[in-house]
Motif scaffolding. Structure first.
Motif, mmCIF file in Angstrom:
data_model
loop_
_atom_site.group_PDB
_atom_site.id
_atom_site.type_symbol
_atom_site.label_atom_id
_atom_site.label_comp_id
_atom_site.label_asym_id
_atom_site.label_seq_id
_atom_site.Cartn_x
_atom_site.Cartn_y
_atom_site.Cartn_z
ATOM 1 N N LEU A 1 0.834 -1.205 0.000
ATOM 2 C CA LEU A 1 0.000 0.000 0.000
ATOM 3 C C LEU A 1 0.864 1.249 0.000
ATOM 4 C CD1 LEU A 1 -2.678 1.549 0.270
ATOM 5 C CD2 LEU A 1 -2.570 1.139 2.748
ATOM 6 N N LEU A 2 1.912 1.246 0.795
ATOM 7 C CA LEU A 2 2.801 2.401 0.848
ATOM 8 C C LEU A 2 3.442 2.657 -0.517
ATOM 9 C CD1 LEU A 2 4.132 4.588 2.609
ATOM 10 C CD2 LEU A 2 5.943 2.930 3.120
ATOM 11 N N GLN A 3 3.859 1.609 -1.195
ATOM 12 C CA GLN A 3 4.423 1.757 -2.536
ATOM 13 C C GLN A 3 3.385 2.347 -3.493
ATOM 14 O OE1 GLN A 3 5.959 -2.030 -3.820
ATOM 15 N NE2 GLN A 3 7.585 -2.070 -2.279
ATOM 16 N N SER A 4 2.144 1.879 -3.372
ATOM 17 C CA SER A 4 1.081 2.410 -4.230
ATOM 18 C C SER A 4 0.840 3.881 -3.952
ATOM 19 C CB SER A 4 -0.212 1.615 -4.008
ATOM 20 O OG SER A 4 -0.074 0.272 -4.411
ATOM 21 N N ILE A 5 0.839 4.264 -2.681
ATOM 22 C CA ILE A 5 0.617 5.667 -2.316
ATOM 23 C C ILE A 5 1.693 6.550 -2.933
ATOM 24 C CG2 ILE A 5 0.669 7.284 -0.372
ATOM 25 C CD1 ILE A 5 -0.770 5.097 1.266
ATOM 26 N N HIS A 6 2.938 6.111 -2.841
ATOM 27 C CA HIS A 6 4.029 6.879 -3.459
ATOM 28 C C HIS A 6 3.838 6.984 -4.973
ATOM 29 C CE1 HIS A 6 6.897 7.813 -0.251
ATOM 30 N NE2 HIS A 6 6.575 6.651 0.303
ATOM 31 N N ALA A 7 3.367 5.913 -5.600
ATOM 32 C CA ALA A 7 3.178 5.929 -7.052
ATOM 33 C C ALA A 7 2.048 6.876 -7.456
ATOM 34 C CB ALA A 7 2.890 4.516 -7.556
ATOM 35 N N TYR A 8 0.951 6.875 -6.700
ATOM 36 C CA TYR A 8 -0.137 7.819 -7.017
ATOM 37 C C TYR A 8 0.297 9.258 -6.744
ATOM 38 C CZ TYR A 8 -3.422 4.018 -7.821
ATOM 39 O OH TYR A 8 -4.054 2.911 -8.337
ATOM 40 N N TYR A 9 1.123 9.437 -5.750
ATOM 41 C CA TYR A 9 1.680 10.763 -5.467
ATOM 42 C C TYR A 9 2.477 11.283 -6.663
ATOM 43 C CZ TYR A 9 4.891 14.158 -3.284
ATOM 44 O OH TYR A 9 5.640 15.280 -2.989
ATOM 45 N N GLN A 10 3.137 10.387 -7.371
ATOM 46 C CA GLN A 10 3.926 10.775 -8.539
ATOM 47 C C GLN A 10 3.073 11.001 -9.785
ATOM 48 O OE1 GLN A 10 7.146 11.476 -8.417
ATOM 49 N NE2 GLN A 10 7.326 10.865 -6.265
#
Length: 372
Positions: free
Chosen positions: A172-181
Motif C-alpha cells: 500500500l505504501l508503494q502504491s501511495i508513493h506511485a499515485y503521489y507521482q
C-alpha cells in the motif's frame, strides 16, 4: 444506440416482471445489468455540458472545487469517467478503490460481482470485492486529456486483502508513493472501510501510523491524504479516530462508507423489497448504500465536526460526508455542520434514472430557486 438513461428507465419499468423470478435469478440479472450499464454509461457519447453556478465553488487544501459534490469511490474503479462527470457537472472526481494487485472481484453462487438495487427503498447492496486492474497498471494511466482546473482528481486506494497485513501495508505504501507521482492526481483517499472483503487482523491506528510515518512528512507538493471510514462507527470510536488522524498529520476524514447493519436497514425498507434484501444479505453479505444511511452519516459528521472545534488542528483538516446523499437539501445540511464536501453513489443512480444527463443540473435547480 440506446442511451444509458433509457436503459435505466427500461430496467425500472421491467421490475414488476423481474420480481416474479426466483430470488437468485433476480440477483443474477441485476448483477449482469449493472456491469453492462456502467460500461454503457462510461462509453456513451454525449454533447451535454453543464457548468454549476459559480456561487457553489469552494477552495479546500488549496484545491478549487466547482461544487461540494462528487462521485464516491467504487463508481469508476479503474479511472474511467472523468470526462463524463465533468460534463454532467460534478465538483470533483475520485477513481478507485484500487489495490496493489489486480483483483477480479467476488464470484459466489455462480454470480459474478453480486449486486441488487431496491428502488422503492432507494437502496443498493453489493458484494463486488474490489475488482480493479491493480495499482502497478493504474498509476501509469492517463485519466483524462481534458482536465479542468476546478474539478480536481482524487484516488481511493486500499491495502489488499490478498497479502498478510505487513506485506499488504508495504505494498500500500508503494502504491501511495506511485499515485503521489501521478501528474493528474490531486488528493488521495485511503479506504479503511470496505465491508465485502476479509480484512485480516490488525489495528487500524497502527496501520495509519505506519502510513503517516513513512509518507506524510515526505510530501514535496500539495497532496492531501484523507482516510475513509465506515458509516457503522460509533460516535465515540469516530471521535477517537479523528483525534488520531489530526495528530498523525492526515488532512481529512470521510464518513462513512457502506453499512452492514442489515437488521437496522431492513427495518427501513419497503415491505415488498425485504425478502430480496434478506436473501442477498444472508447469502452474499456485502455493503448497503442509499437513503437509510443518510441520518447516520449526517450525525457522525456533525459530532466529529463539533469535536474538531475543540481539537483546533494546526493544519487544514476537512470532513467529507458520504452515505445517503441524494438531494440538494443533504448538501445544505452538511454545510450547516461545516462539512463542505460530499460524495454520492446510490443517490446518483437513483437521480440518474429520473433526470439522465441532467442529474446535477436538476439537483442544483434547488440552489437557484433558493437564491431568488
Amino acid at each position: 444506440m440506446l442511451s444509458p438513461h433509457w436503459s435505466s428507465r427500461l430496467y425500472h419499468a421491467s421490475l414488476p416482471l423481474l420480481t416474479q423470478l426466483p430470488l437468485a435469478w433476480q440477483i443474477k440479472l441485476a448483477s449482469w445489468g449493472r456491469s453492462h450499464f456502467m460500461h454503457q454509461l462510461i462509453n456513451y457519447p454525449t454533447d451535454y455540458n453543464y457548468t454549476p453556478p459559480a456561487q457553489l465553488a469552494q477552495e479546500l487544501w488549496g484545491l478549487k472545487f466547482r461544487t461540494g459534490l462528487a462521485n464516491s469511490a467504487g463508481m469508476f474503479k479503474n479511472g474511467e469517467g472523468y470526462d463524463l462527470v465533468t460534463r454532467l457537472g460534478a465538483g470533483s472526481y475520485i477513481g478507485g478503490t484500487s489495490t496493489a494487485n489486480p483483483r477480479l472481484g467476488n464470484l459466489k453462487h455462480g454470480i459474478k460481482l453480486p449486486f441488487i438495487s431496491l428502488p422503492k427503498s432507494k437502496v443498493a447492496i453489493n458484494f463486488l470485492g474490489l475488482p480493479n486492474l491493480g495499482d502497478d497498471y493504474l498509476t501509469k494511466q492517463t485519466i483524462t486529456n481534458n482536465k479542468i482546473s476546478d474539478c480536481p482528481i482524487g484516488w481511493s486506494v486500499m491495502r489488499s486483502p490478498d497479502y498478510n497485513e505487513q506485506e499488504g501495508l508495504q505494498n500500500l505504501l508503494q502504491s501511495i508513493h506511485a499515485y503521489y507521482q501521478h501528474p493528474q492526481i490531486d488528493f488521495l483517499e485511503i479506504n479503511e472501510s470496505c465491508p465485502n472483503i476479509a480484512h485480516g487482523s490488525g489495528n487500524i491506528i497502527s496501520r495509519l501510523e505506519y502510513i503517516a510515518k513513512n509518507f506524510l512528512p515526505h510530501r514535496k507538493r500539495n497532496f492531501p491524504v484523507i482516510v475513509k471510514l465506515s458509516n457503522d462507527l460509533t460516535i465515540s470510536i469516530a471521535i477517537e479516530l479523528v483525534t488520531n488522524l489530526v495528530k498523525l498529520g492526515y488532512d481529512g476524514i470521510n464518513l462513512g462508507n457502506t453499512s452492514t447493519d442489515y437488521a437496522g436497514i431492513c427495518a427501513q425498507l419497503s415491505p415488498s423489497e425485504k425478502t430480496l434484501f434478506n436473501y442477498f444479505s444472508q447469502n452474499f453479505g456485502g455493503g448497503v448504500s442509499g437513503a437509510p444511511l443518510k441520518n447516520k452519516s449526517l450525525n457522525l459528521c456533525a459530532e466529529v465536526a463539533n469535536h474538531l472545534v475543540h481539537l483546533a488542528p494546526n493544519h487544514e483538516f476537512h470532513i467529507i460526508r458520504s452515505g445517503g446523499i441524494d438531494s440538494y437539501v443533504d448538501l445544505q445540511q452538511s454545510l450547516a455542520h461545516g462539512v463542505k464536501l460530499n460524495q454520492w453513489y446510490t443517490g446518483f443512480f437513483n437521480n440518474y434514472h429520473i433526470d439522465g444527463e441532467q442529474v446535477y443540473t436538476q439537483l442544483f435547480k434547488s440552489f437557484k430557486q433558493n437564491s431568488l
